[in-house]
Motif scaffolding. Structure first.
Motif, short mmCIF file in Angstrom:
data_model
loop_
_atom_site.label_atom_id
_atom_site.label_comp_id
_atom_site.label_asym_id
_atom_site.label_seq_id
_atom_site.Cartn_x
_atom_site.Cartn_y
_atom_site.Cartn_z
N LYS A 1 -8.11 26.39 3.69
CA LYS A 1 -8.11 26.82 1.98
C LYS A 1 -6.73 25.80 2.13
CE LYS A 1 -8.02 30.81 -0.44
NZ LYS A 1 -8.60 32.21 -0.66
N VAL A 2 -6.28 25.40 1.32
CA VAL A 2 -4.92 24.77 0.54
C VAL A 2 -4.42 25.27 -0.33
CG1 VAL A 2 -4.18 22.26 0.88
CG2 VAL A 2 -5.70 22.69 2.31
N MET B 1 -0.73 33.28 3.65
CA MET B 1 -0.14 34.12 5.16
C MET B 1 -0.32 35.33 5.21
SD MET B 1 3.55 32.00 5.94
CE MET B 1 4.60 31.78 4.94
N ARG B 2 -0.42 36.04 4.20
CA ARG B 2 -0.97 37.50 4.03
C ARG B 2 -2.28 36.69 4.37
NH1 ARG B 2 0.21 40.31 -0.74
NH2 ARG B 2 -1.39 38.56 -1.00
N GLU B 3 -3.60 36.47 3.41
CA GLU B 3 -4.76 35.74 3.59
C GLU B 3 -5.22 35.64 4.75
OE1 GLU B 3 -8.66 34.64 1.18
OE2 GLU B 3 -6.64 33.58 1.25
N PHE B 4 -4.44 34.77 5.48
CA PHE B 4 -4.83 34.13 7.07
C PHE B 4 -4.49 35.79 7.57
CE2 PHE B 4 -3.88 32.91 11.34
CZ PHE B 4 -5.20 32.17 11.45
N SER C 1 2.21 19.45 8.11
CA SER C 1 0.67 18.88 7.33
C SER C 1 -0.16 18.52 8.50
CB SER C 1 0.90 17.94 6.57
OG SER C 1 2.15 18.78 5.14
N PRO C 2 -1.77 19.42 8.23
CA PRO C 2 -2.93 19.01 9.03
C PRO C 2 -3.42 17.54 8.56
CG PRO C 2 -3.29 20.76 7.68
CD PRO C 2 -2.16 20.22 7.53
N CYS C 3 -3.66 17.39 7.08
CA CYS C 3 -4.10 16.36 6.87
C CYS C 3 -4.33 16.21 5.45
CB CYS C 3 -5.40 16.53 6.59
SG CYS C 3 -5.82 18.53 5.58
N ALA C 4 -4.22 15.00 5.28
CA ALA C 4 -3.38 14.02 3.22
C ALA C 4 -3.93 15.34 1.92
CB ALA C 4 -4.39 12.91 3.37
N GLU C 5 -4.88 16.01 2.15
CA GLU C 5 -5.10 17.30 1.06
C GLU C 5 -3.52 18.00 1.07
OE1 GLU C 5 -7.36 16.50 3.52
OE2 GLU C 5 -8.91 16.02 1.96
N VAL C 6 -3.33 18.40 2.04
CA VAL C 6 -1.96 19.62 2.51
C VAL C 6 -0.73 18.53 2.16
CG1 VAL C 6 -0.15 21.03 4.12
CG2 VAL C 6 -3.34 20.93 3.86
N VAL C 7 -0.30 17.03 2.56
CA VAL C 7 0.28 16.07 2.63
C VAL C 7 0.67 16.58 1.09
CG1 VAL C 7 1.49 14.19 2.59
CG2 VAL C 7 0.00 15.31 4.40
N THR C 8 -0.47 16.00 0.31
CA THR C 8 -0.61 16.04 -0.89
C THR C 8 -0.24 16.82 -2.10
OG1 THR C 8 -2.83 14.09 -1.14
CG2 THR C 8 -1.90 15.15 -3.10
N ALA D 1 -1.64 25.48 4.69
CA ALA D 1 -3.21 25.83 4.13
C ALA D 1 -3.70 26.35 5.72
CB ALA D 1 -3.98 24.36 4.63
N PHE D 2 -4.76 26.95 5.60
CA PHE D 2 -5.38 27.65 6.92
C PHE D 2 -6.92 27.23 7.13
CE2 PHE D 2 -6.15 31.03 4.03
CZ PHE D 2 -7.29 31.45 4.51
N LEU D 3 -7.28 27.38 8.78
CA LEU D 3 -8.79 26.79 8.32
C LEU D 3 -9.69 28.57 9.19
CD1 LEU D 3 -10.11 24.19 8.82
CD2 LEU D 3 -9.57 24.52 11.86
#
Length: 167
Positions: A18-19, A36-39, A61-68, A73-75
């Protein structure tokens, strides 16, 4: 929507990432705090059947989507289900929804705000029928409160779920 969910693979397993999208009417801080509250809510509810497991919170940033999007984000556990369809909700599924809500409240937490809509309840095939998963806690607030206030919140949550299920 202020967030987007991607299906990703990590170490051979599928997860939902989720980003945050670029901020719109929310401030950058507000959306990051909300994510962060949702996580945190998912962590507090860990172990309840019907709640996805929170895996990891990314603050860089863990991946391109987050960098963009330049955001947090959270997994979380990927739930391979389908959204609730009001026209085909069985008695078993309805009962499991109420049991899931009770399990949340048994942890001495109440969720006075939850975006109750069919898209936020996924159904997964189980032996006895379709098991519900409550998947989106972005707008939720998790409170630990006095018994009197908590019992009112539990009653309110049940009424909102009744409306969603059409009971």
């Amino acid at each position: 929507d202020v967030a987007k969910v991607y299906l990703v693979r990590k170490e051979g397993k599928e997860y939902a990432l989720k980003v945050l999208k670029k901020p719109n009417s929310f401030s950058v801080f507000g959306t990051e705090f909300t994510l962060m509250r949702e996580f945190s809510i998912l962590q507090h509810l860990s172990g309840i059947r019907g709640i996805p497991h929170a895996v990891f919170l990314y603050t860089s940033s863990p991946c391109a989507e987050v960098v963009t999007f330049g955001a947090h984000a959270f997994l979380m556990e990927y739930i391979p289900g389908k959204p609730l369809e009001l026209s085909s909700v069985s008695l078993y599924t309805r009962q499991r929804c109420y049991e899931l809500l009770d399990a949340i409240h048994e942890r001495n937490y109440a969720i006075p705000k939850f975006d109750w809509k069919p898209d936020n309840i996924l159904l997964v095939s189980a032996e006895q029928g379709m098991d519900p998963y409550f998947i989106d806690f972005f707008f939720a607030i998790l409170l630990s409160s006095s018994t009197r206030v908590r019992s009112q919140q539990v009653a309110d949550a049940h009424l909102r779920l009744v409306k969603v299920l059409g009971d």
